[in-house]
Design a protein around this motif. Structure first.
Motif, short mmCIF file in Angstrom:
data_model
loop_
_atom_site.label_atom_id
_atom_site.label_comp_id
_atom_site.label_asym_id
_atom_site.label_seq_id
_atom_site.Cartn_x
_atom_site.Cartn_y
_atom_site.Cartn_z
N UNK A 116 0.80 -1.22 0.00
CA UNK A 116 0.00 0.00 0.00
C UNK A 116 0.83 1.28 0.00
N UNK A 117 2.13 1.17 -0.24
CA UNK A 117 3.01 2.33 -0.11
C UNK A 117 2.59 3.51 -0.99
N UNK A 118 2.34 3.28 -2.28
CA UNK A 118 1.99 4.38 -3.18
C UNK A 118 0.65 5.00 -2.80
N UNK A 119 -0.32 4.17 -2.49
CA UNK A 119 -1.63 4.68 -2.09
C UNK A 119 -1.50 5.43 -0.76
N UNK A 120 -0.71 4.90 0.15
CA UNK A 120 -0.49 5.54 1.44
C UNK A 120 0.14 6.91 1.26
N UNK A 121 1.16 7.00 0.44
CA UNK A 121 1.83 8.29 0.21
C UNK A 121 0.89 9.29 -0.44
N UNK A 122 0.10 8.86 -1.41
CA UNK A 122 -0.86 9.75 -2.07
C UNK A 122 -1.93 10.22 -1.08
N UNK A 123 -2.36 9.31 -0.21
CA UNK A 123 -3.36 9.67 0.80
C UNK A 123 -2.79 10.69 1.78
N UNK A 124 -1.55 10.47 2.22
CA UNK A 124 -0.90 11.43 3.11
C UNK A 124 -0.79 12.79 2.45
N UNK A 125 -0.41 12.82 1.16
CA UNK A 125 -0.29 14.10 0.45
C UNK A 125 -1.65 14.80 0.37
N UNK A 126 -2.70 14.06 0.10
CA UNK A 126 -4.04 14.65 0.02
C UNK A 126 -4.45 15.24 1.36
N UNK A 127 -4.18 14.51 2.43
CA UNK A 127 -4.53 14.99 3.77
C UNK A 127 -3.71 16.22 4.13
N UNK A 128 -2.42 16.20 3.81
CA UNK A 128 -1.57 17.36 4.08
C UNK A 128 -2.06 18.58 3.30
N UNK A 129 -2.49 18.38 2.04
CA UNK A 129 -3.03 19.49 1.25
C UNK A 129 -4.27 20.06 1.91
N UNK A 157 -5.09 19.96 5.11
CA UNK A 157 -4.69 20.70 6.32
C UNK A 157 -4.06 22.04 5.95
N UNK A 158 -3.24 22.06 4.91
CA UNK A 158 -2.61 23.30 4.46
C UNK A 158 -3.67 24.31 4.04
N UNK A 159 -4.63 23.86 3.22
CA UNK A 159 -5.70 24.76 2.77
C UNK A 159 -6.53 25.23 3.96
N UNK A 160 -6.77 24.34 4.92
CA UNK A 160 -7.53 24.70 6.10
C UNK A 160 -6.83 25.81 6.89
N UNK A 161 -5.52 25.75 6.99
CA UNK A 161 -4.76 26.79 7.68
C UNK A 161 -4.84 28.12 6.92
N UNK A 162 -4.87 28.06 5.60
CA UNK A 162 -4.92 29.29 4.80
C UNK A 162 -6.28 29.98 4.89
N UNK A 163 -7.33 29.21 5.15
CA UNK A 163 -8.68 29.75 5.23
C UNK A 163 -8.86 30.55 6.51
N UNK A 164 -8.16 30.17 7.56
CA UNK A 164 -8.32 30.84 8.89
C UNK A 164 -7.92 32.28 8.84
#
Length: 92
Positions: free
Chosen positions: A70-83, A85-92
């Motif tokens: 599941x490494x590739x799927x895991x990495x893509x999922x982590x990137x999506x979640x990080x994106x 969270x990043x967008x959520x911080x920018x909205x504040x």
């Protein structure tokens, strides 16, 4: 609660996910589109395990089960979640 639609590359093709964030936690994660071969699609059990680990902006799961492939799927999922969270911080 804030909602995000994130699209990113898993291996060579895209996935699209819907992520809802409340405070600094994932409230919901829905796989909308997955263009990789079927064997790369994460199972519901895998996603539940991932999300139950209480993901937060500073604490994204470290590594998948090496045997699951599941490494590739895991990495893509982590990137999506990080994106999200990043967008959520920018909205504040």
């Amino acid at each position: 609660m804030t909602y995000y639609l994130v699209s990113n590359i898993v291996r060579t093709h895209y996935q699209a996910v819907f992520i809802s964030v409340r405070e600094k936690e994932i409230e919901d994660y829905l796989l909308l589109s997955f263009k990789e071969p079927r064997e790369y699609i994460p199972t519901a059990k895998w996603l539940i395990k991932l999300l139950q680990s209480k993901l937060s902006g500073q604490e994204v799961i470290q590594s998948p089960d090496a045997i699951s492939g599941a490494t590739l799927t895991h990495q893509a999922t982590k990137r999506a979640i990080k994106m999200a969270f990043f967008m959520n911080e920018q909205v504040k």
